[in-house]
Design a protein around this motif. Structure first.
Motif, short mmCIF file in Angstrom:
data_model
loop_
_atom_site.label_atom_id
_atom_site.label_comp_id
_atom_site.label_asym_id
_atom_site.label_seq_id
_atom_site.Cartn_x
_atom_site.Cartn_y
_atom_site.Cartn_z
N ASN A 68 -0.49 7.25 -0.61
CA ASN A 68 -1.18 8.04 -1.10
C ASN A 68 -2.54 7.11 -0.94
O ASN A 68 -3.44 8.16 -1.75
CB ASN A 68 -1.13 8.92 -2.57
CG ASN A 68 -0.75 7.58 -3.48
OD1 ASN A 68 -0.17 6.78 -3.67
ND2 ASN A 68 -0.96 8.37 -5.01
N GLY A 69 -2.20 5.79 -0.74
CA GLY A 69 -3.92 5.22 -1.44
C GLY A 69 -3.89 3.95 -2.45
O GLY A 69 -5.07 3.26 -2.26
N ASP A 86 -4.81 5.13 9.83
CA ASP A 86 -5.00 5.98 8.49
C ASP A 86 -4.81 6.57 7.84
O ASP A 86 -3.06 7.30 7.99
CB ASP A 86 -5.98 6.98 9.10
CG ASP A 86 -7.15 6.37 9.99
OD1 ASP A 86 -7.66 5.07 10.14
OD2 ASP A 86 -7.62 6.94 11.19
N VAL A 87 -5.04 6.28 6.18
CA VAL A 87 -5.03 7.33 4.98
C VAL A 87 -5.15 8.63 4.89
O VAL A 87 -6.67 8.66 4.62
CB VAL A 87 -4.80 6.29 4.06
CG1 VAL A 87 -3.90 7.42 2.44
CG2 VAL A 87 -3.86 4.92 4.21
N GLU A 121 -15.70 2.96 0.99
CA GLU A 121 -14.00 2.49 2.01
C GLU A 121 -14.36 1.42 2.01
O GLU A 121 -14.39 0.45 1.18
CB GLU A 121 -15.01 2.45 3.50
CG GLU A 121 -14.86 3.78 3.74
CD GLU A 121 -15.29 3.86 5.41
OE1 GLU A 121 -14.43 4.58 6.77
OE2 GLU A 121 -16.44 3.57 6.40
N ARG A 167 -5.71 5.47 -4.65
CA ARG A 167 -5.86 6.59 -3.83
C ARG A 167 -7.33 6.15 -3.44
O ARG A 167 -8.52 6.80 -3.31
CB ARG A 167 -6.36 7.67 -4.30
CG ARG A 167 -4.51 8.34 -5.02
CD ARG A 167 -5.06 10.04 -5.54
NE ARG A 167 -3.10 10.51 -5.93
CZ ARG A 167 -2.75 11.37 -4.86
NH1 ARG A 167 -3.15 11.30 -3.79
NH2 ARG A 167 -1.86 11.75 -5.42
N CYS A 168 -7.51 4.38 -3.13
CA CYS A 168 -9.15 4.21 -2.72
C CYS A 168 -8.71 3.60 -1.25
O CYS A 168 -9.23 3.43 -0.59
CB CYS A 168 -9.23 2.82 -3.64
SG CYS A 168 -7.86 1.68 -3.55
N VAL A 169 -7.59 3.60 -0.58
CA VAL A 169 -7.70 2.65 0.61
C VAL A 169 -7.61 3.98 1.93
O VAL A 169 -7.16 5.05 1.45
CB VAL A 169 -6.11 2.45 1.18
CG1 VAL A 169 -5.92 1.74 2.25
CG2 VAL A 169 -5.71 0.76 -0.03
N ASP A 170 -8.76 3.46 2.97
CA ASP A 170 -8.94 4.54 3.49
C ASP A 170 -7.92 3.92 5.10
O ASP A 170 -7.58 5.08 5.77
CB ASP A 170 -10.67 3.97 4.23
CG ASP A 170 -10.91 4.95 3.19
OD1 ASP A 170 -11.12 6.47 2.39
OD2 ASP A 170 -11.58 4.12 2.11
N ARG A 171 -8.25 3.09 5.23
CA ARG A 171 -7.35 2.03 6.45
C ARG A 171 -6.53 0.76 6.02
O ARG A 171 -6.98 0.65 5.81
CB ARG A 171 -7.99 2.37 7.48
CG ARG A 171 -7.43 1.63 9.15
CD ARG A 171 -9.26 2.21 10.32
NE ARG A 171 -9.28 3.51 10.21
CZ ARG A 171 -10.98 3.34 10.71
NH1 ARG A 171 -10.98 3.14 11.03
NH2 ARG A 171 -10.69 5.28 10.65
N VAL A 228 1.04 -1.13 -0.45
CA VAL A 228 0.39 0.25 0.28
C VAL A 228 0.74 1.36 0.28
O VAL A 228 2.07 1.69 0.84
CB VAL A 228 -0.64 -0.43 1.32
CG1 VAL A 228 -1.37 1.67 0.63
CG2 VAL A 228 -2.32 -1.66 1.55
#
Length: 215
Positions: free
Chosen positions: A114-115, A184-185, A143, A171-175, A111
């Motif tokens: 930036n996600g 957390d991202v 999410e 840029r899709c990962v939040d955590r 990961v």
């Protein structure tokens, strides 16, 4: 010698389960994420979805009570809760692509800060050269959480500045939940929410290939 003990997969799954909110429609990816189903709070209505066409999955069946017609996308036996349903594979992906899945939990090889996520190809001869449903989940779910080991088997960081492996979603990962920390991202960077007992922030940073922010 380390003064800390990494979390087990079951312990990581418990952290994820605690963060899933009442009423969510949730997809659990293949691998570590399937463990989350066994730790969901009984006092919450949470609806588990599988991309092979199931909604309303329950925990794993007891030994000897497996039903060959009830499996998840990882080909593991599942149970179906009262009111649960199964349907065509195409309808399942319509749910994903239509933005009807609140949260998906994916495994990952890397990961980025930036996600960005990479979770489908390591370049090994035995790897399947196709991205599969994770691509749809990464962009279709509202999410995205990731469950993975903090470093690879050869000790390389799996949280990096930029991906080294083929991308699954941008840029899709939040955590991120690992065996060392929950991170957390955010727009400001990677914020550490919690870490294993006895692990210092500097030790965590040394095992991470991108800059962390201490909460």
């Amino acid at each position: 010698m380390n003064n800390y003990t990494p979390w087990s997969v079951d312990e990581i799954a418990k952290w994820v389960a605690q963060d899933i909110e009442e009423g969510m429609y949730v997809n659990l990816g293949i691998g570590q994420p399937t463990k989350v189903a066994g730790f969901l709070p009984e006092d919450k209505d949470i609806f588990l979805h599988s991309e092979n066409g199931v909604l309303g999955m329950g925990p794993e069946p007891a030994e000897g009570e497996e039903d060959g017609d009830l499996t998840n996308a990882g080909k593991q036996y599942i149970t179906l809760l009262k009111g649960g349903s199964y349907f065509h594979h195409g309808d399942s992906f319509t749910m994903i692509r239509g933005g009807h899945i609140d949260l998906c939990v994916l495994g990952a090889f890397e990961v980025a800060e930036n996600g960005d996520i990479a979770n489908w190809f390591l370049g090994r001869p035995q790897d399947i050269p196709a991205v599969g449903g994770a691509m749809d989940l990464a962009v279709g779910a509202k999410e995205v959480y990731v469950m993975m080991d903090h470093v690879s088997k050869n000790g390389a960081p799996k949280i990096v500045e930029t991906l080294n492996l083929p991308i699954t979603g941008e840029r899709c990962v939040d955590r991120i939940y690992t065996d060392l920390a929950v991170i957390d991202v955010t727009d400001q960077g990677l914020v550490v929410r919690k870490r294993v007992a006895g692990l210092t922030f500097d030790e965590l940073q040394a095992n991470t290939g991108a800059k962390l922010i201490q909460q």
